[in-house]
Design a protein around this motif. Structure first.
Motif, short mmCIF file in Angstrom:
data_model
loop_
_atom_site.label_atom_id
_atom_site.label_comp_id
_atom_site.label_asym_id
_atom_site.label_seq_id
_atom_site.Cartn_x
_atom_site.Cartn_y
_atom_site.Cartn_z
N ILE A 116 -5.14 -7.08 11.91
CA ILE A 116 -5.00 -7.92 10.70
C ILE A 116 -6.04 -7.52 9.68
CG2 ILE A 116 -5.14 -10.26 9.79
CD1 ILE A 116 -2.63 -9.74 11.39
N HIS A 117 -7.25 -7.24 10.14
CA HIS A 117 -8.32 -6.83 9.22
C HIS A 117 -7.94 -5.56 8.47
CE1 HIS A 117 -12.55 -6.43 7.87
NE2 HIS A 117 -12.29 -5.12 7.95
N ILE A 118 -7.41 -4.59 9.20
CA ILE A 118 -7.01 -3.33 8.57
C ILE A 118 -5.88 -3.57 7.56
CG2 ILE A 118 -5.90 -1.11 9.00
CD1 ILE A 118 -7.44 -0.95 11.61
N ALA A 119 -4.94 -4.45 7.92
CA ALA A 119 -3.83 -4.76 7.02
C ALA A 119 -4.34 -5.41 5.74
CB ALA A 119 -2.82 -5.67 7.72
N LEU A 120 -5.27 -6.36 5.88
CA LEU A 120 -5.84 -7.03 4.72
C LEU A 120 -6.63 -6.05 3.85
CD1 LEU A 120 -7.08 -10.39 6.33
CD2 LEU A 120 -5.03 -10.03 4.94
N ALA A 121 -7.36 -5.16 4.52
CA ALA A 121 -8.14 -4.15 3.78
C ALA A 121 -7.21 -3.21 3.02
CB ALA A 121 -9.01 -3.36 4.75
N GLY A 122 -6.10 -2.85 3.64
CA GLY A 122 -5.13 -2.00 2.96
C GLY A 122 -4.54 -2.67 1.74
N MET A 123 -4.19 -3.95 1.87
CA MET A 123 -3.65 -4.70 0.74
C MET A 123 -4.68 -4.79 -0.38
SD MET A 123 -1.79 -7.76 2.90
CE MET A 123 -1.42 -8.72 1.43
N THR A 124 -5.94 -4.99 0.00
CA THR A 124 -7.01 -5.07 -0.99
C THR A 124 -7.14 -3.75 -1.76
OG1 THR A 124 -8.26 -6.65 0.36
CG2 THR A 124 -9.49 -5.43 -1.31
N SER A 125 -7.04 -2.64 -1.05
CA SER A 125 -7.15 -1.33 -1.68
C SER A 125 -6.04 -1.11 -2.70
CB SER A 125 -7.10 -0.22 -0.62
OG SER A 125 -8.18 -0.34 0.27
N VAL A 126 -4.81 -1.47 -2.32
CA VAL A 126 -3.67 -1.30 -3.23
C VAL A 126 -3.82 -2.18 -4.46
CG1 VAL A 126 -1.18 -1.62 -3.50
CG2 VAL A 126 -2.08 -0.61 -1.40
N LEU A 127 -4.17 -3.45 -4.25
CA LEU A 127 -4.35 -4.38 -5.37
C LEU A 127 -5.45 -3.92 -6.30
CD1 LEU A 127 -4.00 -7.87 -3.63
CD2 LEU A 127 -2.40 -6.81 -5.23
N THR A 128 -6.53 -3.39 -5.73
CA THR A 128 -7.65 -2.91 -6.54
C THR A 128 -7.22 -1.80 -7.48
OG1 THR A 128 -9.27 -3.49 -4.83
CG2 THR A 128 -9.92 -1.84 -6.46
N MET A 129 -6.50 -0.82 -6.96
CA MET A 129 -6.09 0.32 -7.77
C MET A 129 -5.08 -0.09 -8.83
SD MET A 129 -5.91 3.38 -4.95
CE MET A 129 -5.71 4.62 -6.23
N VAL A 130 -4.12 -0.93 -8.45
CA VAL A 130 -3.10 -1.36 -9.42
C VAL A 130 -3.73 -2.22 -10.50
CG1 VAL A 130 -0.99 -2.69 -9.72
CG2 VAL A 130 -1.24 -1.23 -7.72
#
Length: 221
Positions: A116-130
């Protein structure tokens, strides 16, 4: 004074930087070059209350900054900046979520919480760039904040490169994975700081007046 919201962005960056520095100092054997930032609060890591408080403050302040930015969205191509403000608030919420699902230590098999942590981190990365990319599009062509558009595009490019390097390096347990991660997160943190400082230095009336002229000009086109 509505522009006071920008203080939240400034303070959020300070809290994050402070958490990383303090954590590296208190966590015996921790390396800013090798270890990831999430390892400061990983499952089984030494209890560092001060670090956890600073990370929590960062996320809450980022949420408040996103909410405050929404009030000025009309001055920066309304729709895109509203999305940016929502994404910044979402990044803060995801950060709080990662507190309840800490990263697994490197030497154990991945747990459900670790996934779950990795999934949340991945979502954070995408949101940050967009968010940064949309912000660049919103600032572009603005009478007084046009340079922030170029700056945002440059930050996006840095994130794109270092983010990929960080993902590969950490996955391969590289000796410099932590460094690439810090370059990636640092790019976002300093972006929030710069945007916040620029908005804080402008008067409310100046931003709103120029924003109205900008919107009128866009509509005419």
């Amino acid at each position: 004074m509505k522009r006071f919201f920008s203080v939240f962005g400034i303070l959020s960056s300070i809290c994050y930087i402070g958490a990383v520095i303090l954590g590296g100092f208190l966590f015996e054997g921790y390396s800013h070059i090798y270890n990831t930032i999430s390892e400061l609060t990983a499952s089984g890591a030494p209890a560092l209350p001060g670090v956890q408080i600073l990370f929590a403050a960062y996320n809450l302040l980022l949420i408040l900054f996103g909410i405050g930015l929404f009030r000025y969205s009309i001055a920066f191509n309304g729709t895109k900046m509203r999305i940016v403000s929502g994404m910044l608030a979402a990044i803060g919420l995801l950060g709080i979520g990662m507190y309840f699902f800490p990263q697994d230590p490197r030497d154990i098999d991945m747990t459900f919480g670790g996934r779950i942590h990795i999934a949340l981190a991945g979502m954070t990365s995408v949101l940050t760039m967009v968010a940064i990319l949309l912000a660049g599009m919103s600032f572009k062509g603005h009478p007084r904040f046009g340079r922030l558009g170029i700056y945002s595009y440059g930050t996006f490019a840095v994130l794109f490169v270092t983010g990929g390097l960080a993902a590969v390096s950490v996955a391969r347990d590289s000796a410099i994975g932590g460094l690439f991660e810090r370059l990636t997160i640092g790019a976002f943190i300093q972006w929030v700081m710069v945007i916040s400082l620029c908005l804080f230095q402008k008067k409310d009336d100046d931003i709103e007046l120029v924003g109205e002229k900008h919107v009128t000009l866009v509509r005419k086109r």
